[in-house]
Design a protein around this motif. Structure first.
Motif, short mmCIF file in Angstrom:
data_model
loop_
_atom_site.label_atom_id
_atom_site.label_comp_id
_atom_site.label_asym_id
_atom_site.label_seq_id
_atom_site.Cartn_x
_atom_site.Cartn_y
_atom_site.Cartn_z
N UNK B 14 22.70 -48.93 15.78
CA UNK B 14 24.17 -48.86 15.82
C UNK B 14 24.81 -49.77 14.77
N UNK B 15 24.47 -49.53 13.52
CA UNK B 15 24.99 -50.38 12.44
C UNK B 15 25.86 -49.58 11.47
N UNK B 16 26.58 -48.58 11.94
CA UNK B 16 27.34 -47.72 11.02
C UNK B 16 28.39 -48.51 10.23
N UNK B 17 28.85 -49.63 10.80
CA UNK B 17 29.90 -50.39 10.11
C UNK B 17 29.36 -51.18 8.91
N UNK B 18 28.11 -51.60 9.00
CA UNK B 18 27.61 -52.49 7.94
C UNK B 18 26.56 -51.86 7.03
N UNK B 19 25.93 -50.78 7.48
CA UNK B 19 24.74 -50.28 6.76
C UNK B 19 25.05 -49.87 5.32
N UNK B 27 20.97 -51.63 -3.71
CA UNK B 27 20.87 -50.75 -4.88
C UNK B 27 21.43 -51.43 -6.12
N UNK B 28 22.54 -52.14 -5.94
CA UNK B 28 23.13 -52.85 -7.08
C UNK B 28 22.23 -53.96 -7.60
N UNK B 29 21.38 -54.47 -6.72
CA UNK B 29 20.44 -55.51 -7.16
C UNK B 29 19.15 -54.90 -7.71
N UNK B 30 19.11 -53.57 -7.78
CA UNK B 30 17.98 -52.91 -8.43
C UNK B 30 16.89 -52.42 -7.48
N UNK B 31 17.13 -52.47 -6.19
CA UNK B 31 16.11 -52.00 -5.24
C UNK B 31 16.45 -50.58 -4.80
N UNK B 32 15.58 -49.65 -5.15
CA UNK B 32 15.89 -48.26 -4.81
C UNK B 32 14.99 -47.68 -3.73
N UNK B 33 13.89 -48.37 -3.43
CA UNK B 33 13.04 -47.89 -2.34
C UNK B 33 13.51 -48.52 -1.04
N UNK B 34 14.49 -47.90 -0.43
CA UNK B 34 15.07 -48.48 0.78
C UNK B 34 14.73 -47.58 1.97
N UNK B 35 14.07 -48.17 2.93
CA UNK B 35 13.71 -47.41 4.14
C UNK B 35 14.54 -47.93 5.30
N UNK B 48 25.06 -42.03 7.58
CA UNK B 48 25.61 -42.90 6.54
C UNK B 48 24.51 -43.40 5.61
N UNK B 49 23.38 -43.81 6.22
CA UNK B 49 22.28 -44.33 5.41
C UNK B 49 21.73 -43.23 4.50
N UNK B 50 21.67 -42.00 5.02
CA UNK B 50 21.18 -40.88 4.20
C UNK B 50 22.13 -40.61 3.03
N UNK B 55 15.91 -43.70 2.38
CA UNK B 55 14.98 -42.90 3.17
C UNK B 55 15.23 -43.27 4.62
N UNK B 56 15.59 -42.31 5.46
CA UNK B 56 15.91 -42.69 6.83
C UNK B 56 14.90 -42.11 7.80
N UNK B 57 14.27 -42.98 8.57
CA UNK B 57 13.37 -42.55 9.63
C UNK B 57 14.09 -42.81 10.95
N UNK B 58 14.08 -41.83 11.82
CA UNK B 58 14.87 -42.00 13.04
C UNK B 58 14.00 -42.03 14.28
#
Lengths: 120, 227
Positions: B14-19, B27-35, B48-50, B55-58
């Motif tokens: 339940x982090x829709x406000x901050x995710x 991503x701005x810091x150069x990290x693109x492999x985000x799970x 939102x994360x998608x 990459x979103x695992x649910x």
């Protein structure tokens, strides 16, 4: 002459004993559990038939009344069962977590046919 | 920099406000492999994360932060990650600190690196939280012989080798202590790095409340008894 409470305890214990036996036959409980429960219910039958037994045992353990021993034994048994139940719940929780982890990864790698290509 | 093979694992419930901010900062810091592992959220965390490109695992059901970290870490290993960073979804951690946290693994042959709030004390931590964390430190030293400056820190990086060695079995918040204990027991070389944790109103409401400390301690002791 047996008191009504003695008859009730005996009938209940015999019923429970038969359930224990059938559960062993169905492989629902282990031999160890079967032994434990058989012991518990046979003890109940013996105590119901010859209440004197419990008084002798109470004296042996240094407890004043027969009832004290019966209550103490029941509490210990219940605590043991609660512990067993907790352990079982923990095992189930762990299995559920393992299942969730594996399923989540699997579903992510190969989405089910219906939702393939569909934005979830 | 090895950002290509660095995977950031973010457990989220339940982090829709901050995710969104968290992912964009990364991503701005150069990290693109985000799970992002959505741990059975009832809100729009997954969507939102998608949309942000993670990459979103649910998880179909809520299993706790430790379980979500395990899912994310296992998945990162399958993807070929060399370094796995555990990161929070509530915006408490700073993406710029990741560089510092992974440095001991990249440059000093360490296998695990823990972010610590107590090396430089730059975090604006509430007083009560500080006291509880200090008590937690004593608890960990006495019962688990773990002696680090911040045993309850969730900011950490694992090398591929360490991630394969460490088995997270604590579903809830007790994973911090569990990982530390395994690092000690399996003699995995580790380092501690100063990080800054931002205690915002949102993170204070959303993060662990102070009572969680008792829950964590009892879980750790309980797991010692029954496992």
């Amino acid at each position: 002459m047996l008191e009504p409470i003695q008859i009730i305890i005996i009938i209940f214990a015999l019923f429970a004993l038969s359930r224990t036996y059938f559960r062993l036959q169905d492989n629902k409980i282990s031999k160890g559990e079967f032994t434990l429960w058989t012991f518990v219910w046979i003890s109940a039958v013996i105590v119901a038939f010859i209440p004197q037994v419990i008084i002798t045992l109470s004296d042996f353990f240094g407890l004043g009344r027969g009832l004290d021993l019966a209550i103490l034994t029941s509490i210990i048994l219940l605590l043991y069962l609660i512990f067993k139940a907790f352990v079982k719940i923990e095992e189930l929780e762990q299995e559920l977590t393992d299942l969730t982890t594996k399923l989540t990864i699997q579903l992510h790698q190969e989405p089910p046919a219906k939702s393939r290509g569909v934005k979830r | 920099m090895l950002t290509e093979k660095t995977y950031i694992v973010i457990p989220a419930h339940n982090e829709e406000k901050s995710i969104k901010t968290v992912i964009e900062d990364l991503q701005n810091s150069g990290y693109n492999n985000i799970i992002v592992v959505d741990d059975g959220s009832k809100d729009n965390t997954t969507q939102i994360a998608q949309e942000c490109g993670a990459s979103v695992l649910t998880h179909l059901i809520n299993r706790g932060q430790g379980a979500a970290l395990k899912t994310g870490t296992d998945y990162a290993l399958i993807q070929g990650a060399d370094i796995i960073v555990h990161f929070d979804a509530d915006g408490q951690m700073r993406a710029e600190d990741i560089k510092k946290v992974i440095k001991p693994i990249l440059d000093y042959d360490k296998e695990v690196s823990f972010g610590s709030r107590f090396i430089e004390n730059t975090s604006n931590m509430p007083v009560l939280r500080k006291i509880l964390l200090k008590l937690g430190k004593i608890f960990m030293r006495v019962f688990f012989r773990v002696n680090t400056t911040d045993p309850q820190s969730g900011f950490r990086a694992l090398s591929r080798k360490a991630a394969q060695q460490i088995e997270i079995t604590q579903r809830g918040m007790a994973h911090c202590s569990e990982i530390l204990e395994q690092v000690r027991r399996k003699k995995i070389p580790f380092a501690e790095v100063p990080v800054t944790i931002l205690y915002t109103e949102y993170s204070k409401q959303h993060g662990q409340n102070n009572l969680a400390a008792i829950k964590i301690a009892s879980k750790l002791i309980w797991s010692k008894i029954i496992r």
